[in-house]
Design a protein around this motif. Structure first.
Motif, PDB file in Angstrom:
ATOM      1  N   UNK A   1       0.827  -1.211   0.000  1.00 50.99           N
ATOM      2  CA  UNK A   1       0.000   0.000   0.000  1.00 50.99           C
ATOM      3  C   UNK A   1       0.866   1.269   0.000  1.00 50.99           C
ATOM      4  N   UNK A   2       2.097   1.169   0.540  1.00 48.16           N
ATOM      5  CA  UNK A   2       2.961   2.350   0.578  1.00 48.16           C
ATOM      6  C   UNK A   2       3.250   2.881  -0.822  1.00 48.16           C
ATOM      7  N   UNK A   3       3.468   1.959  -1.773  1.00 40.56           N
ATOM      8  CA  UNK A   3       3.749   2.386  -3.149  1.00 40.56           C
ATOM      9  C   UNK A   3       2.543   3.116  -3.737  1.00 40.56           C
ATOM     10  N   UNK A   4       1.341   2.631  -3.433  1.00 39.72           N
ATOM     11  CA  UNK A   4       0.124   3.271  -3.951  1.00 39.72           C
ATOM     12  C   UNK A   4      -0.047   4.647  -3.321  1.00 39.72           C
ATOM     13  N   UNK A   5       0.217   4.763  -2.004  1.00 39.18           N
ATOM     14  CA  UNK A   5       0.148   6.066  -1.349  1.00 39.18           C
ATOM     15  C   UNK A   5       1.169   7.035  -1.948  1.00 39.18           C
ATOM     16  N   UNK A   6       2.339   6.523  -2.258  1.00 36.72           N
ATOM     17  CA  UNK A   6       3.364   7.364  -2.895  1.00 36.72           C
ATOM     18  C   UNK A   6       2.875   7.855  -4.254  1.00 36.72           C
ATOM     19  N   UNK A   7       2.247   6.968  -5.028  1.00 36.97           N
ATOM     20  CA  UNK A   7       1.684   7.369  -6.315  1.00 36.97           C
ATOM     21  C   UNK A   7       0.614   8.445  -6.125  1.00 36.97           C
ATOM     22  N   UNK A   8      -0.230   8.272  -5.089  1.00 32.29           N
ATOM     23  CA  UNK A   8      -1.293   9.241  -4.836  1.00 32.29           C
ATOM     24  C   UNK A   8      -0.727  10.623  -4.540  1.00 32.29           C
ATOM     25  N   UNK A   9       0.336  10.664  -3.738  1.00 31.40           N
ATOM     26  CA  UNK A   9       0.959  11.950  -3.426  1.00 31.40           C
ATOM     27  C   UNK A   9       1.546  12.583  -4.682  1.00 31.40           C
ATOM     28  N   UNK A  34      -8.482   2.691 -12.049  1.00 31.13           N
ATOM     29  CA  UNK A  34      -7.906   1.386 -12.389  1.00 31.13           C
ATOM     30  C   UNK A  34      -7.942   0.382 -11.250  1.00 31.13           C
ATOM     31  N   UNK A  35      -8.015   0.859 -10.014  1.00 31.61           N
ATOM     32  CA  UNK A  35      -7.909  -0.058  -8.866  1.00 31.61           C
ATOM     33  C   UNK A  35      -8.600   0.609  -7.682  1.00 31.61           C
ATOM     34  N   UNK A  36      -9.432  -0.147  -6.973  1.00 35.34           N
ATOM     35  CA  UNK A  36     -10.137   0.418  -5.826  1.00 35.34           C
ATOM     36  C   UNK A  36      -9.165   0.903  -4.756  1.00 35.34           C
ATOM     37  N   UNK A  37      -7.965   0.292  -4.699  1.00 37.00           N
ATOM     38  CA  UNK A  37      -6.965   0.734  -3.735  1.00 37.00           C
ATOM     39  C   UNK A  37      -6.468   2.138  -4.056  1.00 37.00           C
ATOM     40  N   UNK A  38      -6.489   2.504  -5.345  1.00 35.98           N
ATOM     41  CA  UNK A  38      -6.110   3.857  -5.721  1.00 35.98           C
ATOM     42  C   UNK A  38      -7.100   4.861  -5.148  1.00 35.98           C
ATOM     43  N   UNK A  39      -8.402   4.533  -5.255  1.00 38.99           N
ATOM     44  CA  UNK A  39      -9.428   5.415  -4.693  1.00 38.99           C
ATOM     45  C   UNK A  39      -9.299   5.522  -3.178  1.00 38.99           C
ATOM     46  N   UNK A  40      -8.979   4.410  -2.520  1.00 40.22           N
ATOM     47  CA  UNK A  40      -8.805   4.424  -1.072  1.00 40.22           C
ATOM     48  C   UNK A  40      -7.602   5.285  -0.676  1.00 40.22           C
ATOM     49  N   UNK A  41      -6.508   5.166  -1.424  1.00 36.21           N
ATOM     50  CA  UNK A  41      -5.323   5.968  -1.139  1.00 36.21           C
ATOM     51  C   UNK A  41      -5.606   7.448  -1.351  1.00 36.21           C
ATOM     52  N   UNK A  42      -6.347   7.752  -2.428  1.00 39.31           N
ATOM     53  CA  UNK A  42      -6.698   9.143  -2.711  1.00 39.31           C
ATOM     54  C   UNK A  42      -7.580   9.720  -1.606  1.00 39.31           C
ATOM     55  N   UNK A  43      -8.553   8.922  -1.131  1.00 33.47           N
ATOM     56  CA  UNK A  43      -9.416   9.375  -0.043  1.00 33.47           C
ATOM     57  C   UNK A  43      -8.605   9.627   1.225  1.00 33.47           C
ATOM     58  N   UNK A  44      -7.631   8.763   1.481  1.00 35.14           N
ATOM     59  CA  UNK A  44      -6.776   8.936   2.660  1.00 35.14           C
ATOM     60  C   UNK A  44      -5.954  10.215   2.554  1.00 35.14           C
TER      61      UNK A  44
END
Length: 306
Positions: A1-9, A34-44
C-alpha cells in the motif's frame, strides 16, 4: 500500500501544479479508476489534507512555512501518510480544498446554482461540477442530503464506489471506507457501481449499501435516518455501542464504550449540537458512568467500575 500512497501523493502534486494540463487530468482519472486501492489511497490523502487545513495554529504555521520549500512540503506529506522517503520530483504545491465542507460536529445547508438544496452532515466534503450537459456532486467524505431541483440536465452524486443518478429524488448518500450508503426519501435513484455494468434502481422508502463491485440487499429505510438534518439522532431499540458510534461522528477526539456496556439497549432522541448533554442523558438512563480523561478522550463504562 505504501507504493500506492506514494503514487497518490505524486498525482496530487502534479494536479496542483500551475502548469497542469487536461492530459494530466485524464491520466490521473485513469489511474484513479484502475484499482479500488487507488481510490482508497486518494481518499486517505484528501482526508489528511482536510485535517491539516484544520490543524491547530502552531501546526498550521509549521506547515505553511514548509510550503515555501516545495520539496520539503511534499516529503512531509508523504511521511504523515506513512509512505516514507521516496524519489519525489519538484512540483509546486497548492493547499487542497473542497468546494463545500463541514468540520466535525458542524452541519451546513446550501442551495446550488440550479436550485438543488444540499445538506452536509458532520465532517463532510463535496465538490460540485455543473456544465452544459451535467450536474455532478462528488462526495469526498461524510454524508449529504440532496433535494433535487428540476432541470433538464441529469444530476448525479459520485462516491469512491460508484455513481448515483437522481430521478427527481430527495435522497441521502454516506461515504464510508470502501462502501457507500444510499437512502431514498422520495422518488427514485439509479446506482451504478464502478466495476459493475448493472444499474440498480432504489425507490421511495428504501436504502442500499454498495461497494465498487457488489450491491447489498434493498432494505426499508429507517424513518429517522435523515433526522440529522434537524440536528437529531433518533434511536429505537439500539445497542449502546451503536449510539456511541453515531455520536462519535459529531465530536472531535475519542468517544467509545467498554464491551461490558456496549450491548445495553435503549431508545431515545439526542441533540447532535451538544453531545455532552446526550452523554449525560445516557448516564442518567443506564447503569453506566462517563469517564473523561480530557475533553477529547471520553469512554462509557459500567457505573460500578473504579
Amino acid at each position: 500500500m505504501k507504493a500506492i500512497l506514494a503514487d497518490a501523493v505524486n498525482w496530487y502534486v502534479r494536479l496542483h501544479d500551475s502548469d497542469v494540463d487536461e492530459a494530466t487530468r485524464v491520466q490521473w482519472q485513469a489511474w484513479y479508476a484502475a484499482d479500488n486501492r487507488h481510490a482508497e489511497a486518494w481518499a486517505r490523502l484528501e482526508q489528511l489534507q482536510y485535517r491539516l487545513g484544520n490543524a491547530p495554529r502552531g501546526a498550521a504555521q509549521t506547515l505553511q512555512a514548509a510550503r515555501w520549500d516545495r520539496r520539503s512540503a511534499v516529503k512531509a506529506l508523504a511521511l504523515l501518510l506513512g509512505v516514507g522517503a521516496v524519489g519525489w520530483q519538484g512540483y509546486r504545491v497548492s493547499p487542497w480544498r473542497a468546494d463545500y465542507w463541514t468540520r466535525v460536529g458542524e452541519r451546513r445547508q446550501l442551495t446550488l446554482a440550479d436550485g438543488t438544496r444540499l445538506d452536509l452532515n458532520t465532517d463532510s466534503r463535496v465538490d460540485v461540477v455543473f456544465d452544459a450537459g451535467q450536474r455532478l456532486i462528488q462526495l469526498r467524505q461524510g454524508e449529504i442530503l440532496v433535494d433535487t431541483a428540476q432541470d433538464p440536465r441529469p444530476l448525479s452524486v459520485c462516491t469512491a464506489e460508484g455513481d448515483i443518478l437522481a430521478l427527481g429524488a430527495r435522497f441521502s448518500v454516506r461515504q464510508d471506507s470502501g462502501v457507500s450508503h444510499v437512502t431514498v426519501a422520495t422518488q427514485a435513484v439509479e446506482v451504478q457501481a464502478k466495476r459493475m455494468s448493472q444499474r440498480l434502481r432504489i425507490d421511495t422508502g428504501y436504502s442500499l449499501s454498495f461497494t465498487a463491485d457488489s450491491f447489498g440487499p434493498l432494505r426499508p429505510m429507517d424513518p429517522d435516518a435523515q433526522a440529522w438534518v434537524q440536528g437529531m439522532l433518533v434511536s429505537v431499540d439500539w445497542r449502546l455501542g451503536d449510539v456511541v458510534q453515531a455520536l462519535a461522528r459529531y465530536r472531535p477526539g475519542y468517544l467509545g464504550c467498554s464491551k461490558e456496556v456496549a450491548g445495553l439497549r435503549l431508545s431515545g432522541a439526542f441533540n447532535l449540537d451538544d453531545t455532552n448533554v446526550a452523554l449525560a442523558s445516557l448516564e442518567d438512563a443506564l447503569p453506566i458512568r462517563v469517564r473523561r480523561m480530557t475533553d477529547y478522550w471520553v469512554r462509557l463504562e459500567p457505573s460500578g467500575q473504579g
